[in-house]
Design an enzyme around this catalytic site. Structure first.
Site, short mmCIF file in Angstrom:
data_model
loop_
_atom_site.label_atom_id
_atom_site.label_comp_id
_atom_site.label_asym_id
_atom_site.label_seq_id
_atom_site.Cartn_x
_atom_site.Cartn_y
_atom_site.Cartn_z
CB CYS A 100 -45.28 -17.30 2.50
SG CYS A 100 -43.52 -17.58 2.24
CB ALA A 101 -44.62 -21.83 0.94
#
Length: 182
Positions: A100-101
């Site tokens: 994800c991030a």
């Protein structure tokens, strides 16, 4: 037995963290949730009791996993001790994984230099190094990255595979292959 440290900072993405822990433990690996605090609260207000509190040392582990979520990913990225440990893992040719991030933390630590990676859509714009690929999971040597919540299971199965486990048998037993055909 291979040991995995999954880092939990406040604001972590619950699906990404707990799916990885569940799948790795089902595969027979030790997977410790290392919390920045004893109880860590995710981005959707789900609190998780860490197995251990982060003390700056992951030398006993073969892999470190960084779940995404906000502000969990920035909390990981901004921890200088973790940045040093990520550099040590690279120098020791140990596995580093992020979803994800969380690749923003890999970028800050310099682990994306000359590497292929993936991340949550749009996060690549905040990453200065590496080559972004819009794929479910990207493996470049001992660096494993994935896109986000819906890719947590394929990501976890790839971690099992990279650690030498039978990811296909596990995916079949969890009905992943039956439902998704992968």
């Amino acid at each position: 037995m291979k040991k995995v440290a999954l880092m939990l900072a406040n604001g972590f993405e619950e699906i990404e963290a707990l799916t990885v822990v569940d799948v790795l433990r089902r595969a027979g690996f030790v997977c410790d949730m290392i919390g920045f605090e004893e109880t860590v609260t995710g981005s959707h207000q789900i609190s998780v009791q860490a197995d251990q509190v982060w003390n700056g040392n992951l030398s006993a582990y073969d892999m470190v996993v960084l779940p995404g979520g906000m502000p969990g990913s920035t909390n990981l990225r901004d921890d200088k001790r973790l940045m040093n440990v990520l550099k040590e893992f690279r120098a020791e040719d140990k596995f580093v994984a992020a979803i994800c991030a969380a690749p923003i933390a890999l970028d800050r630590a310099g682990l994306l230099n000359d590497k292929n990676f993936t991340c949550y859509d749009g996060v690549e714009e905040a990453i200065e190094n590496g080559s972004y690929l819009k794929q479910t999971v990207v493996v470049d040597g001992k660096l494993i990255t994935s896109r986000g919540p819906s890719t947590a299971l394929p990501f976890a199965y790839e971690l099992v595979r990279q650690l030498g486990g039978d990811a296909d048998q596990l995916a079949t037993g969890m009905l992943f292959k039956d439902v998704f055909g992968n």
